[in-house]
Scaffold this motif. Structure first.
Motif, PDB file in Angstrom:
ATOM      1  N   UNK A   1       0.826  -1.204   0.000  1.00 43.56           N
ATOM      2  CA  UNK A   1       0.000   0.000   0.000  1.00 43.56           C
ATOM      3  C   UNK A   1       0.864   1.259   0.000  1.00 43.56           C
ATOM      4  N   UNK A   2       2.009   1.192   0.671  1.00 43.93           N
ATOM      5  CA  UNK A   2       2.918   2.339   0.713  1.00 43.93           C
ATOM      6  C   UNK A   2       3.521   2.647  -0.647  1.00 43.93           C
ATOM      7  N   UNK A   3       3.736   1.610  -1.443  1.00 46.76           N
ATOM      8  CA  UNK A   3       4.448   1.788  -2.713  1.00 46.76           C
ATOM      9  C   UNK A   3       3.526   1.926  -3.910  1.00 46.76           C
ATOM     10  N   UNK A   4       2.211   1.829  -3.702  1.00 43.68           N
ATOM     11  CA  UNK A   4       1.280   2.001  -4.814  1.00 43.68           C
ATOM     12  C   UNK A   4       1.244   3.448  -5.283  1.00 43.68           C
ATOM     13  N   UNK A   5       1.044   3.626  -6.557  1.00 47.47           N
ATOM     14  CA  UNK A   5       0.945   4.976  -7.124  1.00 47.47           C
ATOM     15  C   UNK A   5      -0.472   5.202  -7.643  1.00 47.47           C
ATOM     16  N   UNK A   6      -1.450   4.980  -6.778  1.00 47.46           N
ATOM     17  CA  UNK A   6      -2.836   5.137  -7.190  1.00 47.46           C
ATOM     18  C   UNK A   6      -3.163   6.624  -7.358  1.00 47.46           C
TER      19      UNK A   6
END
Length: 203
Positions: free
Chosen positions: A13-18
């Protein structure tokens, strides 16, 4: 769900680029109380969880925060291994079953005797927000002068709060300690109590 799984989910979740906010619900179902075993296999794995290796300066002394469970000698083994300047114990009280609170006290009696009463902090197992706030506030103060290491041996929802605090305070390390494959699996029966934490993640 194991603590490393929680860590991998939070790290992802920290590394997602949503492009928009992402709402994620964490649901924890507690198990029925089972009295602790007389003996547990010794610690064989001890180290930072991938993705949660703190970036604090190595010249700072270590402050160790431990979420107590009822695995005998696990917590004190980690304390002896890291030899921290300061140790803070998190004690699950109130718990979903008062017998669990009693078992935690009995199996960690030596550890509790070694730590100042001022550094033994109770948290409510059934309240994610309160637990997160207690843990986050303490870490904020400790980070000024120490390298903070967190490790949870207790209820899984406390372990999740550790990962969430480390997600916003990247200098904190989360450690995993276990007997690895030497610990026999145990079939826990669900108690029927469900705790839900709703989170919002932004890019």
């Amino acid at each position: 769900m194991t603590r490393p799984w929680y860590g991998e989910i939070v790290h992802t979740l920290l590394t997602l680029s949503q492009p928009q906010e992402l709402c994620v619900d964490f649901v924890y179902t507690s198990s029925e109380f089972v009295p602790p075993l007389g003996e547990y296999p010794p610690n064989r794995v001890a180290g930072p969880v991938p993705g949660f290796v703190g970036m604090a300066l190595p010249d700072k002394p270590t402050a160790l925060g431990i979420g107590l469970g009822y695995h005998r000698d696990r917590a004190i083994g980690l304390k002896d291994y890291l030899d921290p300047k300061l140790t803070v114990l998190f004690y699950p009280n109130p718990s979903l079953d008062p017998r669990y609170v009693e078992a935690v006290g009995i199996t960690n009696q030596q550890m509790l005797n070694e730590v100042s009463p001022n550094n033994i902090i109770a948290y409510p197992v059934n309240d994610y927000v309160a637990t997160f706030s207690i843990l986050n506030s303490l870490c904020e103060g400790l980070m000024k002068n120490t390298r903070v290491v967190l490790c949870s041996f207790g209820p899984k929802n406390f372990g999740l709060c550790c990962f969430l605090v480390a997600a916003i305070r990247r200098d904190i390390s989360i450690w995993r300690v276990s007997a690895d494959t030497h610990e026999a699996p145990f079939d826990h029966k669900p108690s029927g109590v469900r705790l839900v934490l709703k989170t919002v993640w932004e890019s």
